[in-house]
Design an enzyme around this catalytic site. Sequence first.
Site, short mmCIF file in Angstrom:
data_model
loop_
_atom_site.label_atom_id
_atom_site.label_comp_id
_atom_site.label_asym_id
_atom_site.label_seq_id
_atom_site.Cartn_x
_atom_site.Cartn_y
_atom_site.Cartn_z
N TYR A 30 45.70 22.74 32.00
CA TYR A 30 44.97 22.00 33.09
C TYR A 30 45.98 22.20 34.32
CZ TYR A 30 44.38 17.49 35.72
OH TYR A 30 43.99 16.56 36.76
N TYR B 200 49.57 19.69 21.92
CA TYR B 200 49.88 18.39 22.98
C TYR B 200 51.20 18.79 23.44
CZ TYR B 200 50.20 14.01 25.37
OH TYR B 200 50.14 13.18 26.32
P1 NAD Z 1 36.43 11.69 36.94
O1 NAD Z 1 36.30 12.54 35.57
O2 NAD Z 1 36.11 10.26 36.68
O3 NAD Z 1 35.67 12.28 38.08
C1 NAD Z 1 35.35 13.74 38.15
C2 NAD Z 1 33.71 14.00 38.48
O4 NAD Z 1 33.51 15.32 38.55
C3 NAD Z 1 32.97 13.41 37.09
O5 NAD Z 1 31.92 12.56 37.76
C4 NAD Z 1 32.21 14.77 36.67
O6 NAD Z 1 30.87 14.58 36.34
C5 NAD Z 1 32.30 15.49 38.05
N1 NAD Z 1 32.31 16.92 37.65
C6 NAD Z 1 33.00 17.64 36.83
N2 NAD Z 1 32.63 18.85 36.71
C7 NAD Z 1 31.28 18.90 37.47
C8 NAD Z 1 30.49 20.13 37.59
N3 NAD Z 1 30.49 21.13 37.09
N4 NAD Z 1 29.27 19.83 38.53
C9 NAD Z 1 29.33 18.59 39.36
N5 NAD Z 1 30.36 17.41 39.00
C10 NAD Z 1 31.21 17.59 38.16
O7 NAD Z 1 38.12 12.00 37.31
P2 NAD Z 1 38.83 11.30 38.62
O8 NAD Z 1 39.85 10.37 37.84
O9 NAD Z 1 37.93 10.79 39.60
O10 NAD Z 1 39.51 12.59 39.12
C11 NAD Z 1 39.02 12.97 40.23
C12 NAD Z 1 40.06 14.37 40.70
O11 NAD Z 1 41.26 13.85 40.94
C13 NAD Z 1 39.93 15.64 39.64
O12 NAD Z 1 40.19 16.78 40.22
C14 NAD Z 1 41.30 15.40 38.69
O13 NAD Z 1 41.89 16.42 38.13
C15 NAD Z 1 42.22 14.45 40.01
N6 NAD Z 1 43.13 13.51 39.35
C16 NAD Z 1 42.97 12.29 39.24
C17 NAD Z 1 43.96 11.57 38.79
C18 NAD Z 1 43.85 10.09 38.61
O14 NAD Z 1 44.89 9.55 38.43
N7 NAD Z 1 42.65 9.51 38.25
C19 NAD Z 1 45.34 12.15 38.39
C20 NAD Z 1 45.51 13.33 38.67
C21 NAD Z 1 44.43 14.30 39.25
N1 UDP Z 2 49.16 7.65 25.67
C1 UDP Z 2 49.66 6.86 24.72
N2 UDP Z 2 48.37 6.12 23.93
C2 UDP Z 2 47.23 6.08 24.15
C3 UDP Z 2 46.80 7.00 25.37
C4 UDP Z 2 47.80 7.69 26.21
O1 UDP Z 2 50.56 6.49 24.28
O2 UDP Z 2 46.05 5.51 23.66
C5 UDP Z 2 50.14 8.18 26.64
C6 UDP Z 2 50.11 9.56 26.65
O3 UDP Z 2 50.86 10.23 25.43
C7 UDP Z 2 50.78 9.84 27.91
C8 UDP Z 2 50.63 8.68 28.68
O4 UDP Z 2 50.09 7.61 27.90
O5 UDP Z 2 52.23 9.90 27.53
C9 UDP Z 2 49.50 8.56 29.89
O6 UDP Z 2 48.60 9.39 29.38
P1 UDP Z 2 46.97 9.71 30.24
O7 UDP Z 2 45.97 10.01 29.32
O8 UDP Z 2 46.75 8.56 31.10
O9 UDP Z 2 47.48 10.93 31.01
P2 UDP Z 2 48.69 11.45 32.00
O10 UDP Z 2 49.37 10.70 32.60
O11 UDP Z 2 49.44 12.22 30.73
O12 UDP Z 2 48.00 12.54 32.59
#
Ligand code: NAD
Ligand code: UDP
Length: 387
Positions: A183, A333
């Site tokens: 990723y 992992y």
């Molecule tokens: P999420 O999974 O809730 O939202 C992603 C959305 O994209 C989903 O609704 C999914 O259906 C849609 N999607 C995926 N593939 C698709 C496709 N091929 N066509 C149409 N729609 C599609 O995730 P999120 O937490 O809202 O994250 C959004 C973005 O932010 C992502 O790019 C993620 O990598 C990035 N991000 C989020 C976090 C966080 O803390 N939430 C952290 C790091 C990065």
């Molecule tokens: N983790 C955990 N128990 C759970 C789920 C996640 O200990 O049931 C840990 C995971 O190994 C990581 C951290 O929580 O160290 C945050 O995980 P998350 O899936 O939110 O995403 P990340 O921050 O690693 O992108």
Amino acid sequence: MAGRLDLDGKPIKAMKICMIGAGGFIGSHLCEKLMAETDHEVVAVDVYNDKIRHLLEPPGQHPWSNRISFHRLNIKHDPRLEGLIKSSDLTINLAAICTPADYNTRPLDTIYSNFIDALPVVKYCSENQKRLIHFSTCEVYGKTIGSFLPKDHPLRQEPEFYVLKEDASPCIFGSIEKQRWSYACAKQLIERLIYAEGAENGLEFTIVRPFNWIGPRMDFIPGIDGPSEGVPRVLACFSNNLLRREPLKLVDGGQSQRTFVYIKDAIEAVLLMIDNPARANSHIFNVGNPNNEVTVRQLGEMMTEVYSKVSGEPALEVPTIDVSSKEFYGEGYDDSDKRIPDMTIINKQLGWNPKTSLWDLLESTLTYQHRTYAEAIKKSIAMPVAT
Ligand code: NAD
Ligand code: UDP
């Protein structure tokens, strides 16, 4: 609304935004904000719309109804995508597979989703001179430099060894067998491509690196609004355990550290980027809360305490158990050890700072989780298991 000014005191013109991944966690909060507080129009693209249904239905019944439309399409293979980008002023790409449980078990889907599927979006924006805000991740930093030092080495305390800076920190991933990094690597390559499109072809872009944004509507509760065997991100995993009165599972002892930011604070930062292109273009922004750092174990303990307060249920006698990462996530992992965002760039360009403490954001989020899921969980537990 009308009369809104940007950070330089100029009136903000309403724009049309093509939001890809609008039906997800971040997208749903961004749509809410844009509908409630701006005049911008949203062309919402996703394969699902459950999390934004309250904004779409009943049709024509909300003050914003004529400013939001939903387009159910998969960006992997849909010829309508280019037209939607072409007819918008700005594209925001949120679409991705972004749950760690998928990175080592579905590495191909992860790489395709985060790199290959994002390519046409970048291309259409570049070719049509459309601005792009692309969502990357803090995970592009990988592991900290300090993590390679002996455990009690004094340099580990020095910020240069752990604070993550957009324009200075290296990206440090594990070996190829550690498929966890599929990723991060795909996100890094699409960042480099966007950056190069900016440098060589003049693409107007902003890259966002979220640092663990959390809040209501994040992911799903297994067996309720997602697959029983699914493994969401940590907020939903721990919420599920608390709702079911099971011990929280701490992967490899829960020693990894994270900084958590409240989704509503983070969305303020995204709105500033949307409204201030001159300040946001050509920048990569960390968006997180460096003051909310905890180990995963401490997060589990705090969630247990907060959940007990909001639900009125006593905490379990043994609230957590340790599990190995191999058992929990499977082969391949690996983990980011520590994630502290440097805030200099976002502060200087957009004057943004997060406001909400970890306790407060957990209190509002777990109140939502309890209200939304407690009854459904009770019913599912009471249902006889089919033999
Ligand atoms: P999420 O999974 O809730 O939202 C992603 C959305 O994209 C989903 O609704 C999914 O259906 C849609 N999607 C995926 N593939 C698709 C496709 N091929 N066509 C149409 N729609 C599609 O995730 P999120 O937490 O809202 O994250 C959004 C973005 O932010 C992502 O790019 C993620 O990598 C990035 N991000 C989020 C976090 C966080 O803390 N939430 C952290 C790091 C990065
Ligand atoms: N983790 C955990 N128990 C759970 C789920 C996640 O200990 O049931 C840990 C995971 O190994 C990581 C951290 O929580 O160290 C945050 O995980 P998350 O899936 O939110 O995403 P990340 O921050 O690693 O992108």
